[in-house]
Design a protein around this motif. Structure first.
Motif, PDB file in Angstrom:
ATOM      1  N   THR A  80       0.820  -1.203   0.000  1.00 37.22           N
ATOM      2  CA  THR A  80       0.000   0.000   0.000  1.00 37.22           C
ATOM      3  C   THR A  80       0.856   1.255   0.000  1.00 37.22           C
ATOM      4  O   THR A  80       0.595   2.206  -0.730  1.00 37.22           O
ATOM      5  CB  THR A  80      -0.916   0.004   1.233  1.00 37.22           C
ATOM      6  OG1 THR A  80      -1.706  -1.182   1.226  1.00 37.22           O
ATOM      7  CG2 THR A  80      -1.817   1.223   1.241  1.00 37.22           C
ATOM      8  N   ILE A  81       1.885   1.261   0.841  1.00 38.45           N
ATOM      9  CA  ILE A  81       2.728   2.443   0.994  1.00 38.45           C
ATOM     10  C   ILE A  81       4.099   2.002   1.487  1.00 38.45           C
ATOM     11  O   ILE A  81       4.210   1.065   2.287  1.00 38.45           O
ATOM     12  CB  ILE A  81       2.077   3.443   1.978  1.00 38.45           C
ATOM     13  CG1 ILE A  81       2.914   4.714   2.099  1.00 38.45           C
ATOM     14  CG2 ILE A  81       1.828   2.818   3.330  1.00 38.45           C
ATOM     15  CD1 ILE A  81       2.206   5.816   2.893  1.00 38.45           C
ATOM     16  N   SER A  82       5.150   2.646   0.995  1.00 37.31           N
ATOM     17  CA  SER A  82       6.507   2.387   1.474  1.00 37.31           C
ATOM     18  C   SER A  82       6.927   3.544   2.374  1.00 37.31           C
ATOM     19  O   SER A  82       6.657   4.712   2.065  1.00 37.31           O
ATOM     20  CB  SER A  82       7.481   2.239   0.304  1.00 37.31           C
ATOM     21  OG  SER A  82       7.157   1.105  -0.474  1.00 37.31           O
ATOM     22  N   ILE A  83       7.582   3.235   3.477  1.00 36.54           N
ATOM     23  CA  ILE A  83       7.939   4.252   4.458  1.00 36.54           C
ATOM     24  C   ILE A  83       9.415   4.137   4.810  1.00 36.54           C
ATOM     25  O   ILE A  83      10.010   3.057   4.720  1.00 36.54           O
ATOM     26  CB  ILE A  83       7.088   4.120   5.745  1.00 36.54           C
ATOM     27  CG1 ILE A  83       7.236   2.715   6.359  1.00 36.54           C
ATOM     28  CG2 ILE A  83       5.632   4.425   5.463  1.00 36.54           C
ATOM     29  CD1 ILE A  83       6.511   2.544   7.674  1.00 36.54           C
ATOM     30  N   SER A  84       9.991   5.254   5.205  1.00 34.01           N
ATOM     31  CA  SER A  84      11.380   5.248   5.679  1.00 34.01           C
ATOM     32  C   SER A  84      11.577   6.388   6.659  1.00 34.01           C
ATOM     33  O   SER A  84      10.936   7.432   6.568  1.00 34.01           O
ATOM     34  CB  SER A  84      12.363   5.384   4.507  1.00 34.01           C
ATOM     35  OG  SER A  84      12.071   6.521   3.720  1.00 34.01           O
ATOM     36  N   ALA A  85      12.459   6.165   7.610  1.00 39.25           N
ATOM     37  CA  ALA A  85      12.839   7.188   8.584  1.00 39.25           C
ATOM     38  C   ALA A  85      14.323   7.015   8.869  1.00 39.25           C
ATOM     39  O   ALA A  85      14.823   5.886   8.933  1.00 39.25           O
ATOM     40  CB  ALA A  85      12.023   7.052   9.872  1.00 39.25           C
ATOM     41  N   TRP A  86      15.021   8.133   9.062  1.00 44.36           N
ATOM     42  CA  TRP A  86      16.472   8.013   9.206  1.00 44.36           C
ATOM     43  C   TRP A  86      17.057   9.222   9.932  1.00 44.36           C
ATOM     44  O   TRP A  86      16.424  10.258  10.071  1.00 44.36           O
ATOM     45  CB  TRP A  86      17.131   7.855   7.838  1.00 44.36           C
ATOM     46  CG  TRP A  86      16.826   8.939   6.857  1.00 44.36           C
ATOM     47  CD1 TRP A  86      15.704   9.071   6.082  1.00 44.36           C
ATOM     48  CD2 TRP A  86      17.649  10.077   6.538  1.00 44.36           C
ATOM     49  NE1 TRP A  86      15.779  10.193   5.303  1.00 44.36           N
ATOM     50  CE2 TRP A  86      16.964  10.825   5.554  1.00 44.36           C
ATOM     51  CE3 TRP A  86      18.898  10.513   6.974  1.00 44.36           C
ATOM     52  CZ2 TRP A  86      17.480  11.992   5.011  1.00 44.36           C
ATOM     53  CZ3 TRP A  86      19.431  11.679   6.433  1.00 44.36           C
ATOM     54  CH2 TRP A  86      18.725  12.399   5.468  1.00 44.36           C
ATOM     55  N   LEU A  87      18.279   9.023  10.376  1.00 42.97           N
ATOM     56  CA  LEU A  87      19.028  10.098  11.010  1.00 42.97           C
ATOM     57  C   LEU A  87      20.507   9.933  10.703  1.00 42.97           C
ATOM     58  O   LEU A  87      20.959   8.861  10.272  1.00 42.97           O
ATOM     59  CB  LEU A  87      18.790  10.132  12.521  1.00 42.97           C
ATOM     60  CG  LEU A  87      19.069   8.874  13.362  1.00 42.97           C
ATOM     61  CD1 LEU A  87      20.556   8.587  13.558  1.00 42.97           C
ATOM     62  CD2 LEU A  87      18.410   9.000  14.731  1.00 42.97           C
ATOM     63  N   ARG A  88      21.225  11.015  10.932  1.00 41.49           N
ATOM     64  CA  ARG A  88      22.685  10.987  10.890  1.00 41.49           C
ATOM     65  C   ARG A  88      23.189  10.901  12.329  1.00 41.49           C
ATOM     66  O   ARG A  88      22.795  11.706  13.178  1.00 41.49           O
ATOM     67  CB  ARG A  88      23.240  12.227  10.188  1.00 41.49           C
ATOM     68  CG  ARG A  88      22.770  12.346   8.747  1.00 41.49           C
ATOM     69  CD  ARG A  88      23.427  13.523   8.032  1.00 41.49           C
ATOM     70  NE  ARG A  88      22.871  13.701   6.694  1.00 41.49           N
ATOM     71  CZ  ARG A  88      23.253  12.998   5.630  1.00 41.49           C
ATOM     72  NH1 ARG A  88      24.200  12.087   5.760  1.00 41.49           N
ATOM     73  NH2 ARG A  88      22.696  13.200   4.450  1.00 41.49           N
ATOM     74  N   LYS A  89      24.037   9.924  12.587  1.00 37.95           N
ATOM     75  CA  LYS A  89      24.495   9.713  13.963  1.00 37.95           C
ATOM     76  C   LYS A  89      25.247  10.924  14.500  1.00 37.95           C
ATOM     77  O   LYS A  89      25.198  11.207  15.700  1.00 37.95           O
ATOM     78  CB  LYS A  89      25.362   8.460  14.027  1.00 37.95           C
ATOM     79  CG  LYS A  89      24.605   7.182  13.683  1.00 37.95           C
ATOM     80  CD  LYS A  89      25.515   5.971  13.653  1.00 37.95           C
ATOM     81  CE  LYS A  89      24.758   4.725  13.205  1.00 37.95           C
ATOM     82  NZ  LYS A  89      25.644   3.535  13.097  1.00 37.95           N
ATOM     83  N   SER A  90      25.922  11.655  13.642  1.00 42.47           N
ATOM     84  CA  SER A  90      26.612  12.866  14.091  1.00 42.47           C
ATOM     85  C   SER A  90      25.621  13.912  14.585  1.00 42.47           C
ATOM     86  O   SER A  90      25.952  14.739  15.445  1.00 42.47           O
ATOM     87  CB  SER A  90      27.466  13.444  12.961  1.00 42.47           C
ATOM     88  OG  SER A  90      26.677  13.695  11.811  1.00 42.47           O
ATOM     89  N   ASP A  91      24.382  13.888  14.064  1.00 38.94           N
ATOM     90  CA  ASP A  91      23.365  14.826  14.540  1.00 38.94           C
ATOM     91  C   ASP A  91      22.942  14.512  15.971  1.00 38.94           C
ATOM     92  O   ASP A  91      22.528  15.421  16.715  1.00 38.94           O
ATOM     93  CB  ASP A  91      22.140  14.799  13.620  1.00 38.94           C
ATOM     94  CG  ASP A  91      22.355  15.586  12.334  1.00 38.94           C
ATOM     95  OD1 ASP A  91      23.272  16.433  12.311  1.00 38.94           O
ATOM     96  OD2 ASP A  91      21.605  15.356  11.373  1.00 38.94           O
ATOM     97  N   ILE A  92      23.011  13.238  16.371  1.00 41.46           N
ATOM     98  CA  ILE A  92      22.693  12.882  17.755  1.00 41.46           C
ATOM     99  C   ILE A  92      23.681  13.563  18.694  1.00 41.46           C
ATOM    100  O   ILE A  92      23.293  14.176  19.699  1.00 41.46           O
ATOM    101  CB  ILE A  92      22.728  11.359  17.969  1.00 41.46           C
ATOM    102  CG1 ILE A  92      21.720  10.653  17.071  1.00 41.46           C
ATOM    103  CG2 ILE A  92      22.453  11.024  19.436  1.00 41.46           C
ATOM    104  CD1 ILE A  92      21.761   9.135  17.176  1.00 41.46           C
TER     105      ILE A  92
END
Length: 280
Positions: A80-92
């Motif tokens: 139905t839908i493709s999803i993704s979520a992400w971050l850059r570890k340096s931003d943490i």
């Protein structure tokens, strides 16, 4: 109609991605049957001696990359839908360094897990954006979440009730039970999630996130234009808000934590966690 989300991770020293797909139980059942038929001819042998799809293994040889196409066609046909979520570890690290408390010592940086931040950020955004997403795709609630087997499951299970209790009242209507962690050789939709997670990380590393709209995989291209994809980035500002809120909840009443980037702005201290979202 019961909806299920199958999610996998893909990461390196800098990026951490969770990505996958949402579909009905019936659609996943059909995809699984079709996927299983493809594995002996187009998959690879795993360490268990079974045929499986693992995108990192497919990417090792050009002839294997050409065999990715029939698997992606099943995703286009059934999800139905493709999803993704992400971050850059340096931003943490940068987000944590912005937090200052005159009433307590903040010493939880080493216990911060990218999986928790990305997963919670994704769930919160999806719950808050139900009406927006429903303009493009009709998905029913609640959604049951499935992940590949990983070490995070024990801590996830232990903290799930507390996590749900701190969410908005309608959160229980959005998500099903406690997320499940399963073997991707038995739950084949997790292999479909692995395909998407690997490519999302590749496109982000190449600074071409627009590829998610109509992907070009090299040997083949996407065919379905109405295949909806949602991409959510946890930015440094988003992470600073999330970490500040989490720390305040742990410290309890009477404590103060300031974000030194916005030291006197209540608007920024209490603004909603929105990150950057792309829907295509």
């Amino acid at each position: 109609m019961v909806m299920q989300a199958f999610i996998d991770d893909s990461h390196d020293d800098e990026l951490y991605v969770l990505a996958g797909h949402i579909a009905s139980v019936e659609a996943w059942a059909q995809l699984s049957r079709d996927w299983e038929r493809l594995l002996p001819k187009f998959g690879v042998l795993s360490s268990s001696g079974r045929y499986a799809f693992k995108m990192s293994e497919m990417a090792k040889l050009p002839e294997r990359m050409e065999r990715v196409a029939p698997f992606y066609r099943l995703i286009e046909e059934h999800v139905t839908i493709s999803i993704s979520a992400w971050l850059r570890k340096s931003d943490i690290k940068r987000a944590f360094s912005r937090l200052v408390s005159p009433t307590a010592t903040l010493a939880f940086e080493n216990s911060i897990r990218p999986f928790d931040l990305v997963f919670c950020g994704l769930l919160d955004w999806m719950n808050k954006s139900k009406a927006e997403v429903s303009k493009w795709v009709d998905y029913q609630l609640p959604i049951d979440f499935y992940f590949d087997e990983q070490s995070e499951k024990t801590l996830m299970w232990a903290s799930w009730d507390k996590f749900v209790a701190t969410r908005q009242a309608d959160f229980k209507d959005f998500v099903g039970g406690v997320p499940r962690f399963e073997d991707d050789e038995k739950f084949l939709p997790l292999q479909a999630a692995d395909l998407w997670a690997w490519w999302v990380r590749e496109w982000i590393e190449a600074d071409t996130p627009e590829q998610m709209h109509m992907p070009d995989f090299g040997p083949f291209q996407a065919a379905r234009e109405d295949h909806i994809k949602v991409d959510f980035q946890l930015t440094e500002d988003t992470l600073a808000r999330v970490l500040r809120t989490s720390a305040l909840a742990q410290l309890g009443p009477g404590h103060l934590i300031y974000d030194v980037k916005f030291p006197f702005s209540r608007e920024h201290q209490d603004s909603p966690d929105v990150g950057i979202v792309r829907i295509s």
